[in-house]
Design an enzyme around this catalytic site. Structure first.
Site, PDB file in Angstrom:
ATOM      1  N   HIS A 160       0.737  -1.253   0.064  1.00  0.00           N
ATOM      2  CA  HIS A 160      -0.179  -0.066   0.169  1.00  0.00           C
ATOM      3  C   HIS A 160       0.921   1.191   0.077  1.00  0.00           C
ATOM      4  CE1 HIS A 160      -4.321   1.380   1.293  1.00  0.00           C
ATOM      5  NE2 HIS A 160      -3.581   2.497   0.774  1.00  0.00           N
TER       6      HIS A 160
ATOM      7  N   GLU B  34      -4.521  -0.487  -5.324  1.00  0.00           N
ATOM      8  CA  GLU B  34      -4.771   0.550  -6.107  1.00  0.00           C
ATOM      9  C   GLU B  34      -3.342   1.202  -7.039  1.00  0.00           C
ATOM     10  OE1 GLU B  34      -6.077   3.953  -4.241  1.00  0.00           O
ATOM     11  OE2 GLU B  34      -7.696   2.949  -3.446  1.00  0.00           O
TER      12      GLU B  34
ATOM     13  N   ASN C  41     -11.932  -0.807  -4.651  1.00  0.00           N
ATOM     14  CA  ASN C  41     -12.098   0.647  -3.907  1.00  0.00           C
ATOM     15  C   ASN C  41     -12.909   1.411  -4.530  1.00  0.00           C
ATOM     16  OD1 ASN C  41     -10.402  -0.822  -2.442  1.00  0.00           O
ATOM     17  ND2 ASN C  41      -8.655   0.567  -2.597  1.00  0.00           N
TER      18      ASN C  41
ATOM     19  N   TYR D 125     -15.289   5.119  -4.625  1.00  0.00           N
ATOM     20  CA  TYR D 125     -15.587   6.285  -3.664  1.00  0.00           C
ATOM     21  C   TYR D 125     -16.420   7.336  -4.556  1.00  0.00           C
ATOM     22  CZ  TYR D 125     -11.749   5.211  -0.360  1.00  0.00           C
ATOM     23  OH  TYR D 125     -11.201   4.345   0.746  1.00  0.00           O
TER      24      TYR D 125
ATOM     25  N   GLU E 138     -12.691  -1.051  -0.341  1.00  0.00           N
ATOM     26  CA  GLU E 138     -12.401   0.484   0.315  1.00  0.00           C
ATOM     27  C   GLU E 138     -13.875   1.022  -0.083  1.00  0.00           C
ATOM     28  OE1 GLU E 138      -8.957   2.956  -0.175  1.00  0.00           O
ATOM     29  OE2 GLU E 138      -7.711   1.237   0.145  1.00  0.00           O
TER      30      GLU E 138
HETATM   31  O1  IFM Z   1      -6.606   7.156   1.738  1.00  0.00           O
HETATM   32  C1  IFM Z   1      -6.831   6.484   0.704  1.00  0.00           C
HETATM   33  C2  IFM Z   1      -6.271   4.999   0.741  1.00  0.00           C
HETATM   34  O2  IFM Z   1      -4.923   4.872   1.030  1.00  0.00           O
HETATM   35  C3  IFM Z   1      -6.221   4.314  -0.815  1.00  0.00           C
HETATM   36  N1  IFM Z   1      -7.562   4.455  -1.196  1.00  0.00           N
HETATM   37  C4  IFM Z   1      -8.285   5.887  -1.188  1.00  0.00           C
HETATM   38  C5  IFM Z   1      -8.223   6.457   0.302  1.00  0.00           C
HETATM   39  C6  IFM Z   1      -8.875   7.764   0.228  1.00  0.00           C
HETATM   40  O3  IFM Z   1      -8.225   8.507  -0.551  1.00  0.00           O
END
Ligand code: IFM
Length: 447
Positions: free
Chosen positions: A122, A167, A292, A294, A352
């Site tokens: 990470h 990611e 992930n 968002y 995530e």
């Molecule tokens: O904080 C990050 C994480 O480390 C990786 N994915 C997105 C998150 C929010 O930006």
């Protein structure tokens, strides 16, 4: 009128973090510099010059943090392992004390009935490896496979869920082309090579994990994007497709189809890093995909803006503190797209999802983050709808368990459901944490 949305009995709930964002103890017990330690010390790169030296001090507080996880009622905890704790110079001598920390963490999770889900990378690349060329250098692939071998030999009897990379788009394009993340370079050819070496190291690590960790489940975590064209014009539709190429197809196609997308290779002006046989190695069969998610992007054609010739437009709506649009419907679209384009994808986990808001801690230790609860409700409803239509979604990790170091934004963006006072290291359950604790126990929520 509200309705109850229920999840299947075997659906699993979790929280996620990463090493550099929470551990602190940056120079303890043999850990050496990572590219993020260097980047934070480079003027102008990180908000107010902040860094992860202390972060949430989780390295020393992991026991009490696990008790908080128990309060949340989660089944799983996703964390990452800091390569510079294990092999401080990237290769060579193994730092057993670094491995001891993760052994203690894993043992304590298991003793508390929480499944450990470990991510190997990470973003905290040992600085020594960056000095030798970083991810654009093919030798970093071998270094990663060796690191994965060391970690999984020690923890493989207890960790049964492994993720190779988190990611890789961020670890390549955001870091070597856009320059917003460490090491902060701005060269497209470096980014393309980096992305390939990340994927190749993923593919080569899969058999290593299977050999060292019997009966474990192995996957990769991708930050897949949903892109809507700004208008119905062909030009904007094609622009959105190029964004799918840049963020999704460039990673998903080699992993699940064994071949990079030709249109993107053309856009990048060639692909010298690719060697015969690499694509077969990258396509090693997996047990799960971690997504992930968002926000979405609304994309327009922009002829003057190479290499993608796109630009993002921002429709009216609700936005988080990251200036990310709150758009839960797109999670449904993304899950359906993923399953339709990659029918061999197998089990999916949301590894995530969450939001940064301008949280305020009241004098009596409360955080009234209704906006975050609403964000989560919308996304859970989208997940459930996709599952009803056959998407094999098996579990969910909320980002993040607690406020932490948000990379170039330092500590200015709070993603946690647990509020952290960074002066005292005191933790406070936000309203979203109390709400999530109800969801994990009831396996349902009112929408
Ligand atoms: O904080 C990050 C994480 O480390 C990786 N994915 C997105 C998150 C929010 O930006």
């Amino acid at each position: 009128m509200s309705k109850t949305i229920s999840f299947p009995p075997d659906f699993k709930w979790g929280v996620a973090t990463s090493s550099y964002q929470i551990e602190g103890a940056a120079f303890e017990d043999g850990r050496k510099m990572s590219i993020w330690d260097t980047f934070c010390r480079t003027p102008g790169k990180v908000y107010q010059g902040e860094n992860g030296d202390v972060a949430c001090d989780h390295y020393h507080r992991y026991e009490s943090d696990i008790q908080l996880m128990k309060e949340l009622g989660v089944d799983m905890y996703r964390f990452s392992i800091a390569w510079p704790r294990i092999l401080p110079d990237g290769t060579g001598t193994v730092n057993e004390v670094g491995l001891d920390f993760y052994e203690r963490l894993v043992d304590s999770l298991l003793a508390n009935g929480i499944q450990p889900w470990a991510t190997l990378y990470h973003w905290d690349l040992p600085q020594a490896l960056q000095d030798a060329g970083g991810w654009p250098a093919r030798a970093t692939v071998d270094a990663f496979v060796n690191y994965a071998d060391v970690v999984s030999k020690r923890l493989g009897d207890r960790v049964k869920h492994w993720m190779t990379h988190n990611e890789p788009w961020c670890a390549s394009f955001l870091s070597y082309q856009i320059g917003e993340h460490a090491p902060g370079h701005q060269k497209l050819d470096e980014a393309v090579a980096a992305s390939h070496h990340l994927l190749l190291s993923h593919g080569r690590t899969v058999p290593v994990l299977r050999a060292n960790s019997r009966d474990s489940k192995v996957g990769i975590v991708l930050n897949l994007a949903w892109n809507d064209p700004a208008t119905d014009s062909e030009a904007d539709k094609e622009a959105a497709w190029r964004m799918f190429g840049y963020q999704n197809r460039w990673f998903m196609d080699p992993v699940y189809k064994g071949q990079y997308p030709e249109d993107m290779i053309e856009l990048y002006g060639g692909f010298p890093a690719l060697q015969n046989g690499d694509e077969q190695e990258i396509a090693a069969p997996l047990d799960f995909l971690g997504i992930n998610y968002y926000t979405r992007a609304v994309v327009a054609n922009a002829p003057g803006n190479p290499p993608l010739y796109t630009t993002q437009v921002y429709p009216e709506g609700e936005y988080t503190e990251m200036h990310w649009e709150v758009h839960p419907e797109s999670l449904y679209d993304l899950l359906k797209w993923t399953q339709e384009r990659y029918p061999n994808v197998g089990d999916i986990y949301i590894t995530e999802n969450g939001a940064a808001f301008d949280d305020k801690l009241t004098e009596d230790g409360q955080v009234k983050d209704e906006n975050r609860v609403n964000y989560l409700k919308g996304h859970f409803a989208s997940m459930r709808q996709a599952m009803e239509e056959g998407v094999p979604l098996k579990g969910y990790f909320l980002w993040s368990m607690m406020d932490n170091f948000e990379w170039a934004y330092g500590y200015s963006k709070r993603f946690g459901i647990i509020y952290v006072d960074f002066d005292t290291q005191e933790r406070f359950l936000k309203d979203s944490a109390k709400w999530y604790a109800m969801v994990t126990r009831a396996n349902s929520f009112e929408f």
